[in-house]
Enzyme design. Structure first.
Site, PDB file in Angstrom:
ATOM      1  N   LYS A  97       5.701 -25.298  64.303  1.00  0.00           N
ATOM      2  CA  LYS A  97       5.929 -24.126  65.150  1.00  0.00           C
ATOM      3  C   LYS A  97       6.707 -23.024  64.401  1.00  0.00           C
ATOM      4  CE  LYS A  97       4.400 -26.038  69.135  1.00  0.00           C
ATOM      5  NZ  LYS A  97       3.877 -27.346  68.700  1.00  0.00           N
TER       6      LYS A  97
HETATM    7  C1  LIG Z   1       2.784 -28.147  69.011  1.00  0.00           C
HETATM    8  C2  LIG Z   1       2.473 -29.318  68.159  1.00  0.00           C
HETATM    9  C3  LIG Z   1       1.152 -29.812  68.002  1.00  0.00           C
HETATM   10  C4  LIG Z   1      -0.025 -29.222  68.751  1.00  0.00           C
HETATM   11  O1  LIG Z   1      -0.379 -27.953  68.287  1.00  0.00           O
HETATM   12  P1  LIG Z   1      -1.331 -26.998  69.162  1.00  0.00           P
HETATM   13  O2  LIG Z   1      -1.345 -25.689  68.474  1.00  0.00           O
HETATM   14  O3  LIG Z   1      -0.690 -26.939  70.514  1.00  0.00           O
HETATM   15  O4  LIG Z   1      -2.682 -27.638  69.203  1.00  0.00           O
HETATM   16  C5  LIG Z   1       0.948 -30.877  67.142  1.00  0.00           C
HETATM   17  N1  LIG Z   1       1.977 -31.458  66.486  1.00  0.00           N
HETATM   18  C6  LIG Z   1       3.255 -31.019  66.614  1.00  0.00           C
HETATM   19  C7  LIG Z   1       4.335 -31.724  65.881  1.00  0.00           C
HETATM   20  C8  LIG Z   1       3.555 -29.943  67.450  1.00  0.00           C
HETATM   21  O5  LIG Z   1       4.836 -29.518  67.578  1.00  0.00           O
END
Ligand SMILES: *Cc1c(COP(=O)(O)O)cnc(C)c1O
Length: 501
Positions: A113
């Site tokens: 993120k």
């Molecule tokens: C948010 C997240 C995901 C999923 O990503 P999306 O963009 O919502 O598909 C996968 N792994 C981790 C560790 C995340 O924080």
């Protein structure tokens, strides 16, 4: 570049406006009106660039209402060696001759993120100026764990903004909770909500739509915005690392410029893999995009059957950031695949709202299957994959990444395709250390230990360093102690902003 809403209610919106608004007023999501196309020569030019230069080269096509200088300022403030633990912002780890791992967790909060939430605040602050907005922006976030901390860290001390994060009091891990309640910064607030993630999320939605609070906000010089993945400003920075990964393996001689690769993406809200789709549409040589789900396999089922059906049990898994039954960004893919057909999108999204399910037509399903392959991994397989990868390569992956690696194995067994493949690694193994320790060293070793003790166990056992963002986290001062009910969330926001009735 202009943007339009997937529901057809809005067109010719500049990127700064789209980023400031977050979601379109008709309930749709903003997408670019035209396709951006790069030549192979332009992609080849990325090979000699560093991550920041690559980011500028990609972003300028999508946010051309920002000047080159403004884009460079945003990129260079976001992707620093200090924040990403070195000059390689998104490094590639070569596992074997066919498989690379794209590590997207070197940012301050140890999950991918950060790749978007480190730059979004800078894009947003500039968007506010460019659109003549005079109010201070108040970011409201509901989080199940990773987004909250990444958003707090990204918006910390960014002038002209305040950020308020609501998280479920008993719905996040120890590490995630400590990350949020020890957050430093003059403009940051994190608040526990008594309830689950849905309570926090619906509470935030109620505040966004509350006329009374919006009116007092306006009077006091505040305006709400959103930092979740429905905001185009969070999606567009994610396109960059697909190009960067490709350029890196060309640079290493693993492939030649123009050769196709597969990407495997552990998927929840469909944001990350959608960025890969945009990269492919721009001309990045991609063979297949592989969508990896956990036991909440609503997306894998959709891609394989053409029916999206959220009427199923919500399962709490050891890859919790992928525990989601409504993948908002799928709406953007459907809009693109149907050639920007807002009528169809409205029809399907209405059905989703009414019945919790919809089925796309055969042609749309066929187009999706041409690009995407999907599979899912259960809890036992996830742990087994963490263990196998460690035994075979002495490389430690987290549970989300393990879902990606296992689904890749299933893909190879099913298709026999040996195209060079890159698995997107979305979190540091230290962030989900309990499951990782259990998988590698056995249940007994983890028994009776807190997640903070397990950081040490993992570091010692595997010869790794605890990431800076998690080191000593349990000893940091708790700065945010507010706990409220769902009904009190609005009052808490008013208190923070000093708005009285
Ligand atoms: C948010 C997240 C995901 C999923 O990503 P999306 O963009 O919502 O598909 C996968 N792994 C981790 C560790 C995340 O924080």
């Amino acid at each position: 570049m202009f943007y339009e809403s997937t529901r057809g209610g809005l067109k010719s919106i500049l990127s700064a406006e789209a980023i400031k608004m977050g979601i379109a007023p008709d309930g749709g999501l903003f997408v670019p009106e035209k396709r951006v196309e790069l030549t192979l020569e332009q992609i080849g030019e990325l090979v000699g660039m560093n991550y920041q230069e690559r980011a500028i080269a990609i972003l300028k096509h999508f946010i051309d209402d920002y000047t080159d200088e403004e884009i460079a300022e945003c990129v260079n403030s976001a992707y620093t060696s200090a924040k990403f633990g070195g000059s390689e912002i998104a490094p590639i780890y070569k596992l074997n001759d066919h498989l690379d791992i794209l590590e997207l967790w070197h940012g301050p909060t140890c999950a991918f993120k950060d790749m978007a939430l480190q730059i979004l605040p800078h894009l947003l602050v500039k968007a506010v100026k460019k659109t003549g907005e005079t109010s201070e922006i108040v970011i409201l976030v509901a989080t199940s764990g990773d987004t909250g901390k990444a958003a707090l860290e990204g918006f910390k001390d960014v002038s002209g903004t305040k950020i308020i994060v609501f998280y479920p009091n008993n719905g996040v891990s120890e590490v995630q909770k400590m990350q949020m309640i020890t957050q430093e910064g003059k403009n940051v607030y994190s608040i526990a909500v008594e309830g689950n993630f849905d309570d926090a999320q619906s509470g935030v939605k109620v505040i966004f739509g509350d006329q009374e609070i919006n009116a007092s906000m306006e009077q006091s010089g505040f305006k709400f915005s959103s930092a979740n993945s429905i905001n185009w400003g969070r999606l567009v920075p994610q396109i960059v690392y697909y190009f960067s990964a490709y350029a890196d393996i060309v640079k290493r001689g693993e492939i030649n410029l123009g050769d196709k690769v597969n990407f495997v993406v552990p998927t929840g809200n469909f944001g990350n893999i959608l960025a890969a789709y945009y990269a492919m549409e721009m001309g990045l040589p991609v063979n297949r995009l592989i969508c990896a789900s956990n036991d909440n396999n609503v997306l894998a089922d959709f891609i394989n059957t053409g029916t999206y059906d959220r009427n199923r049990e919500f399962k709490k898994t050891i890859s919790p950031s992928m525990d989601i039954l409504i993948s908002s960004n799928l709406e953007r893919l459907l809009f693109e695949i149907t050639g920007h057909n807002a009528d169809l999108i409205n029809e399907w999204m209405d059905k989703l709202k009414r019945d919790g399910a919809y089925t796309v037509d055969a042609e749309t399903k066929k187009k999706i299957s041409k690009v995407f392959w999907a599979g899912y991994t259960n809890e036992v397989e996830t742990l087994k994959t963490v263990n196998c990868i460690y035994e075979e390569y002495k490389y430690v992956i987290d549970t989300h990444t393990a879902v990606g690696v296992d689904v890749y194995d299933k893909y190879v067994i099913s298709t026999g395709d040996m195209t060079n493949t890159i698995v997107v690694s979305t979190a540091s193994p230290f962030k989900f250390n309990e499951s990782v320790v259990k998988a590698i060293f056995g249940e007994k070793v983890a028994e009776g230990k807190s997640e903070f003790e397990l950081l040490e166990v993992l570091a010692k056992g595997c010869g790794l360093n605890i990431p800076e963002g998690l080191e000593g986290l349990d000893k940091k001062e708790v700065l945010h102690k507010t706990v409220c009910s769902k009904e009190e969330m609005k009052e808490e926001v008013k208190k923070i902003l000093g708005i009285d009735n």
